[in-house]
Design an enzyme around this catalytic site. Sequence first.
Site, PDB file in Angstrom:
ATOM      1  N   ASP A  49      34.180  -7.853 -16.222  1.00  0.00           N
ATOM      2  CA  ASP A  49      34.192  -8.955 -17.184  1.00  0.00           C
ATOM      3  C   ASP A  49      34.575 -10.291 -16.550  1.00  0.00           C
ATOM      4  O   ASP A  49      35.236 -10.346 -15.507  1.00  0.00           O
ATOM      5  CB  ASP A  49      35.207  -8.669 -18.300  1.00  0.00           C
ATOM      6  CG  ASP A  49      34.668  -7.703 -19.338  1.00  0.00           C
ATOM      7  OD1 ASP A  49      33.649  -7.041 -19.066  1.00  0.00           O
ATOM      8  OD2 ASP A  49      35.287  -7.598 -20.411  1.00  0.00           O
ATOM      9  N   ASP A  50      34.190 -11.354 -17.264  1.00  0.00           N
ATOM     10  CA  ASP A  50      34.694 -12.724 -17.069  1.00  0.00           C
ATOM     11  C   ASP A  50      34.119 -13.469 -15.874  1.00  0.00           C
ATOM     12  O   ASP A  50      34.458 -14.629 -15.643  1.00  0.00           O
ATOM     13  CB  ASP A  50      36.221 -12.764 -16.977  1.00  0.00           C
ATOM     14  CG  ASP A  50      36.893 -12.321 -18.265  1.00  0.00           C
ATOM     15  OD1 ASP A  50      36.172 -12.058 -19.249  1.00  0.00           O
ATOM     16  OD2 ASP A  50      38.130 -12.228 -18.289  1.00  0.00           O
ATOM     17  N   HIS A 107      34.698 -17.382 -23.717  1.00  0.00           N
ATOM     18  CA  HIS A 107      35.730 -16.378 -23.973  1.00  0.00           C
ATOM     19  C   HIS A 107      36.669 -16.715 -25.143  1.00  0.00           C
ATOM     20  O   HIS A 107      37.885 -16.511 -25.055  1.00  0.00           O
ATOM     21  CB  HIS A 107      36.564 -16.137 -22.715  1.00  0.00           C
ATOM     22  CG  HIS A 107      37.122 -14.741 -22.624  1.00  0.00           C
ATOM     23  ND1 HIS A 107      38.267 -14.345 -23.280  1.00  0.00           N
ATOM     24  CD2 HIS A 107      36.677 -13.651 -21.960  1.00  0.00           C
ATOM     25  CE1 HIS A 107      38.526 -13.086 -23.006  1.00  0.00           C
ATOM     26  NE2 HIS A 107      37.560 -12.628 -22.208  1.00  0.00           N
ATOM     27  N   TYR A 111      38.186  -9.939 -25.651  1.00  0.00           N
ATOM     28  CA  TYR A 111      39.374  -9.242 -26.156  1.00  0.00           C
ATOM     29  C   TYR A 111      38.995  -8.018 -26.991  1.00  0.00           C
ATOM     30  O   TYR A 111      39.870  -7.378 -27.585  1.00  0.00           O
ATOM     31  CB  TYR A 111      40.252 -10.167 -27.013  1.00  0.00           C
ATOM     32  CG  TYR A 111      40.514 -11.510 -26.403  1.00  0.00           C
ATOM     33  CD1 TYR A 111      41.384 -11.644 -25.313  1.00  0.00           C
ATOM     34  CD2 TYR A 111      39.873 -12.656 -26.875  1.00  0.00           C
ATOM     35  CE1 TYR A 111      41.612 -12.890 -24.739  1.00  0.00           C
ATOM     36  CE2 TYR A 111      40.100 -13.898 -26.306  1.00  0.00           C
ATOM     37  CZ  TYR A 111      40.965 -14.015 -25.233  1.00  0.00           C
ATOM     38  OH  TYR A 111      41.184 -15.248 -24.657  1.00  0.00           O
ATOM     39  N   HIS A 151      37.802  -6.553 -14.014  1.00  0.00           N
ATOM     40  CA  HIS A 151      37.480  -7.988 -14.005  1.00  0.00           C
ATOM     41  C   HIS A 151      37.210  -8.421 -12.573  1.00  0.00           C
ATOM     42  O   HIS A 151      38.112  -8.337 -11.721  1.00  0.00           O
ATOM     43  CB  HIS A 151      38.630  -8.807 -14.595  1.00  0.00           C
ATOM     44  CG  HIS A 151      38.914  -8.526 -16.030  1.00  0.00           C
ATOM     45  ND1 HIS A 151      39.596  -7.401 -16.442  1.00  0.00           N
ATOM     46  CD2 HIS A 151      38.585  -9.217 -17.155  1.00  0.00           C
ATOM     47  CE1 HIS A 151      39.698  -7.406 -17.765  1.00  0.00           C
ATOM     48  NE2 HIS A 151      39.086  -8.492 -18.224  1.00  0.00           N
TER      49      HIS A 151
END
Length: 250
Positions: free
Chosen positions: A64-65, A118, A155, A205
């Site tokens: 992620d991210d 996000h 989240y 991540h």
Amino acid sequence: MVALGAVVLAAGCGQVTAERAGQAQQAAVAKRRADTPTPTPTPSPPPPRDIDCAKVKCLALTFDDGPGEYTERLLKTLQDEGVRATFFMLGENVHHYRDLVRRMALDGQELANHSWSHPQLTGLTSSAVRSQVRRTQNAIKEAAGVTPALFRPPYGATDKRVGKAVGMPEIVWSVDTLDWRYRSVSRARRVGVKEPKRNGVVLFHDIHESTVDAMPAVVDGLKRRGFTLVTVSELYRGTPLKAGRLYPKW
């Protein structure tokens, strides 16, 4: 006779001149061909893999991210190990790493949507949710020529209204490594190898150096446990994923 010989000689000279001109023209054409670079074939992603997760022990690694400054090193690890994973990317980061996103697609990694910036989507209007999704879809498509089919809510925060606004299957996880909190290579390695179960989805991540440092050992450990590492779409192959539904179910 002299006159006739002169005529024949003149005709012979004309023939030689024409032959030489033709040879010069052929040489010029050959040189142009030699000087013209051979077109480089357009790279294309590898073909889909024939993996049946009902028959083999599958596990989906997800990141992620990103993309971020450590993602390139992660891609090399995955490529060296013959592993495919799913990258849930932020649209605002895609813009800064367009070449890297394109490489993901060419490596056979799965490109997926994780919103633009996000936010917690349950706190946004439906219109704002759609904008977060659409902008990221466009950014990934422009960078890699791929339109993501999967979405991960930031989240893991979603509800029916958000799911409807997103309009895509929502992918959460079965193992949260909490690598973002602890930033520990040894912990990421331990949790990433020991906690996953068959047909699970593991959350990492790729924006954290400690996570990328741990990946060679994580991949090796999971392989030793008999896992075949797949993308989320490969994991759910044969199962129609519905827009607005959560997978795996919590």
